[in-house]
Design a protein around this motif. Structure first.
Motif, PDB file in Angstrom:
ATOM      1  N   VAL A  73      77.575 -10.208 -30.542  1.00  0.00           N
ATOM      2  CA  VAL A  73      76.518  -9.675 -29.680  1.00  0.00           C
ATOM      3  C   VAL A  73      75.799 -10.809 -28.946  1.00  0.00           C
ATOM      4  CG1 VAL A  73      74.345  -8.387 -29.635  1.00  0.00           C
ATOM      5  CG2 VAL A  73      76.225  -7.601 -31.074  1.00  0.00           C
ATOM      6  N   SER A  74      75.535 -11.919 -29.635  1.00  0.00           N
ATOM      7  CA  SER A  74      74.875 -13.058 -28.987  1.00  0.00           C
ATOM      8  C   SER A  74      75.759 -13.659 -27.904  1.00  0.00           C
ATOM      9  CB  SER A  74      74.528 -14.135 -30.020  1.00  0.00           C
ATOM     10  OG  SER A  74      73.592 -13.660 -30.948  1.00  0.00           O
ATOM     11  N   LEU A  75      77.080 -13.722 -28.168  1.00  0.00           N
ATOM     12  CA  LEU A  75      78.004 -14.255 -27.175  1.00  0.00           C
ATOM     13  C   LEU A  75      78.024 -13.369 -25.931  1.00  0.00           C
ATOM     14  CD1 LEU A  75      80.182 -16.259 -26.315  1.00  0.00           C
ATOM     15  CD2 LEU A  75      81.864 -14.832 -27.507  1.00  0.00           C
ATOM     16  N   LEU A  76      78.102 -12.044 -26.132  1.00  0.00           N
ATOM     17  CA  LEU A  76      78.091 -11.121 -24.996  1.00  0.00           C
ATOM     18  C   LEU A  76      76.775 -11.236 -24.226  1.00  0.00           C
ATOM     19  CD1 LEU A  76      79.715  -7.965 -26.630  1.00  0.00           C
ATOM     20  CD2 LEU A  76      80.778  -9.561 -25.015  1.00  0.00           C
ATOM     21  N   TYR A  77      75.690 -11.377 -24.967  1.00  0.00           N
ATOM     22  CA  TYR A  77      74.382 -11.530 -24.325  1.00  0.00           C
ATOM     23  C   TYR A  77      74.335 -12.816 -23.513  1.00  0.00           C
ATOM     24  CZ  TYR A  77      69.309 -11.701 -23.798  1.00  0.00           C
ATOM     25  OH  TYR A  77      68.047 -11.747 -23.275  1.00  0.00           O
ATOM     26  N   PHE A  78      74.864 -13.902 -24.077  1.00  0.00           N
ATOM     27  CA  PHE A  78      74.874 -15.199 -23.394  1.00  0.00           C
ATOM     28  C   PHE A  78      75.679 -15.120 -22.093  1.00  0.00           C
ATOM     29  CE2 PHE A  78      77.116 -19.281 -22.755  1.00  0.00           C
ATOM     30  CZ  PHE A  78      76.033 -20.111 -22.535  1.00  0.00           C
TER      31      PHE A  78
END
Length: 473
Positions: A73-78
């Protein structure tokens, strides 16, 4: 857990006289809840291991599903932030928090059909969705706490909210252990997962209730004026102390979660304590409670006082209150042991001279010694050594995070996203420890896995966190 960006400080200065105490209290509930939910995994591991007859490494996939969501989720957000703009800035912090709460509530609710279907894969899916919601909460709530008040008090607010997070992890083993394991004893059906249904439905209802509270609450809306832009081409990675800090967050979260995940099984060993699951859950609370007390200590120790005598008086008061509470709940022996460990924590704080990097290094060195005792001693020495680790874990996450983003300026937001991704260590290290335990036939020796993690943390505290100037991006 998130860095305080220059933009956040500029946004605050637009309304310096506003009283944010009420909104801060409401948002603080979130930190308690995700601490509670995260620590419930430590109860689920022995429970589902029993229900599905899993090896320890397979049971540790619970943490892989949970903390893997942080990374994905953090990667997609980034990626979305770099290419399309910050989604939280688009919808607002308040709405971002509500979205996170709803997603987490859906994940909790899915525990009911997972238990009914008796499907381990369904449980892992539910955990992934639950953790996805908590990741969104982390992204939205942490910078929001930094904004709710004067910039010079942001670090203090973050430490206090982290202490409330630890309070959630402290009470979760007691409440969760009682509801899940006592329920098993009541129905005499150890092959059933039904006892997880009501606790997680209750969590779902609580999360939705908080979402409603957040919706109707008069929380200040903070909007970005796009004065600070995300640096292109991953410019933050040019900073050596950030890159090493990303690895350090990975190691810390992995080590902390791996230890907490194995404690109930560890306390059940005849050569350690021979406890039943419910009693072991109570001592698991000591581990997470130590982190809470240590964070209160850290918040006071790193705060600025005109007279240091006030600092020591507050720390003494925290110690006295802890002693009285433990004496009233557990008895004089546990209270005295806890007081002795708090005294040791204070001594290590003095050795660190209240300097972040130096203190982190000495705390990690202390944990290494405690893990050696855990791995090679027996009985109460091994048991209390591993419990004491929680007290020294306390300041590590916020300290590593602060050291890693020091001096990054415009790259701070990008760095924060990368550091949140590193929480994936909690998905990788626990199964590795479980595999070592299964392969070696010794749960005690498997604690050498997190010991390696803390060796790196010690290096980062003493050496790797030093800021070196880089050429302007």
């Amino acid at each position: 857990m998130a860095g305080i960006s220059q933009q956040a400080q500029k946004e605050y200065t637009a309304a310096p006289s506003r009283n944010y105490h009420g909104p801060l209290v409401i948002v603080t509930l979130l930190f308690f809840m995700w601490g509670f939910i995260t620590c419930m995994n430590d109860i689920l591991i022995p429970k589902l291991q029993q229900v599905f007859t899993l090896q320890l490494w397979q049971a540790m996939l619970i943490q892989t599903a949970f903390f893997g969501a942080y990374f994905i989720v953090s990667l997609l957000y980034f990626i979305f932030s770099v290419t399309k703009g910050d989604p939280i800035q688009r919808i607002g912090y308040k709405n971002g928090i509500i979205v996170g709460l709803i997603v987490a509530a859906v994940g909790c609710a899915l525990f009911y059909p997972a238990a009914s279907m008796l499907s381990y894969a369904f449980f892992l899916l539910a955990l992934f969705i639950l953790a996805s919601g908590i990741t969104i909460l982390q992204i939205a709530a942490n910078p929001y706490v930094a904004i709710l008040g004067p910039p010079e008090g942001a670090a203090s607010r973050m430490n206090m909210t982290q202490a409330l997070n630890s309070m959630g992890t402290t009470v979760a083993p007691i409440i969760g252990g009682y509801l899940i394991f006592e329920g098993v004893d009541a129905v005499q059906n150890t092959g059933s997962a039904d006892t997880v249904q009501l606790p997680y439905l209750g969590l779902a209802a609580t999360l939705l209730a908080i979402a409603v509270l957040i919706k109707v609450a008069n929380l200040p809306r903070v909007q970005s004026e796009e004065e600070e832009q995300m640096a292109p081409n991953a410019g933050a990675l040019k900073y050596r102390h950030l890159v090493l800090g990303i690895i350090c967050i990975f190691m810390y979260v992995g080590g902390e979660v791996a230890i907490g995940s194995t404690l109930i099984n560890f306390f059940r060993l005849p050569e350690i304590a021979g406890l039943e699951e419910t009693a072991a859950g109570h001592y698991l609370a000591f581990y997470w409670g130590g982190a809470m007390i240590g964070r209160f200590f850290g918040a006071v120790a790193l705060a600025q006082f005109k007279n240091n005598s006030y600092k020591y008086m507050i720390m003494g008061l925290i110690s006295a209150v802890t002693f009285v509470l433990l004496y009233s709940i557990y008895g004089i022996d546990e209270a005295l042991i806890a007081l002795g460990l708090i005294a040791l924590n204070f001594v290590v704080l003095l050795l660190g001279s209240f300097l972040p990097g130096r203190t982190l290094g000495f705390f990690a060195a202390t944990v290494i010694v405690l893990l050696l005792l855990t791995s090679f001693a027996t009985g109460s020495v091994a048991m209390w050594s591993v419990i004491a680790i929680g007290l020294f874990n306390s300041i590590m996450f916020p300290t590593i995070f602060t050291l890693a983003i020091e001096g990054l300026g415009v790259h701070t937001s990008q760095a924060s996203s990368l550091l949140v991704m590193a929480i994936v260590g909690g998905a990788i290290i626990p199964p590795l420890q479980g595999w070592v335990a299964d392969a070696s036939g010794s749960l005690q020796l498997s604690f050498l896995v997190p010991l390696a993690c803390y060796a790196y943390i010690m290096y980062y505290g003493f050496m790797g966190s030093k800021v070196k100037k880089v050429a302007a991006a």
